[in-house]
Design a protein around this motif. Structure first.
Motif, PDB file in Angstrom:
ATOM      1  N   ALA A 115      74.568  92.484  73.751  1.00 54.28           N
ATOM      2  CA  ALA A 115      75.671  93.201  74.390  1.00 54.28           C
ATOM      3  C   ALA A 115      75.501  94.705  74.281  1.00 54.28           C
ATOM      4  O   ALA A 115      75.970  95.457  75.140  1.00 54.28           O
ATOM      5  N   THR A 116      74.782  95.188  73.233  1.00 53.71           N
ATOM      6  CA  THR A 116      74.607  96.638  73.056  1.00 53.71           C
ATOM      7  C   THR A 116      73.578  97.202  74.023  1.00 53.71           C
ATOM      8  O   THR A 116      73.564  98.401  74.298  1.00 53.71           O
ATOM      9  N   ASP A 117      72.694  96.361  74.538  1.00 53.45           N
ATOM     10  CA  ASP A 117      71.658  96.832  75.465  1.00 53.45           C
ATOM     11  C   ASP A 117      72.119  96.857  76.924  1.00 53.45           C
ATOM     12  O   ASP A 117      71.347  97.221  77.805  1.00 53.45           O
ATOM     13  N   THR A 118      73.302  96.488  77.154  1.00 53.71           N
ATOM     14  CA  THR A 118      73.746  96.461  78.543  1.00 53.71           C
ATOM     15  C   THR A 118      74.290  97.808  78.928  1.00 53.71           C
ATOM     16  O   THR A 118      74.886  98.518  78.136  1.00 53.71           O
TER      17      THR A 118
END
Length: 126
Positions: A115-118
């Motif tokens: 979710a942090t790489d989106t």
């Protein structure tokens, strides 16, 4: 009585023969044969006409029965196709299920993105 002189007497009126009733005209053999032939011919024509009508009715009934058999076959085919359609629709809905898609992706080596790489791109106003 007085003696009657035969010379003074007027001759008696001639007797007309009594009119005999005419006998009914007896048809000749030839006319009887013709009349009988007409009746026989007329009867044969009527019987032939009725037989032809009856054959027509039978032919129509046979045609209706054949059409009904065709309709019955088509109804059976329609039921089979509806069953196949329902089976295919359930296969499609099963294939669309999220857990199955995730399993297929993992088998292919794909992993969910953290979710942090989106990140999102704003395509709106410029």
């Amino acid at each position: 009585m007085a003696a009657v002189d035969s010379t003074t007497l007027a001759p008696a009126p001639a007797r007309r023969p009594r009119a005999r009733p005419r006998p009914a005209a007896v048809p000749s053999r030839a006319s009887r044969r013709r009349a009988r032939g007409f009746h026989v011919t007329g009867g044969i024509l009527w019987i032939s006409a009725l037989a032809l009508l009856l054959a027509g009715v039978v032919a129509v009934n046979v045609a209706v029965l054949r059409v009904n058999m065709g309709v019955t076959k088509l109804e059976q085919q329609q039921l089979q196709l509806q069953a196949q359609n329902a089976a295919l629709a359930s296969q499609v809905s099963r294939a669309k299920a999220a857990p199955l898609i995730e399993q297929a992706a993992r088998r292919l080596g794909l992993v969910p993105a953290p979710a942090t790489d989106t990140s999102y791109i704003d395509l709106g106003k410029r």
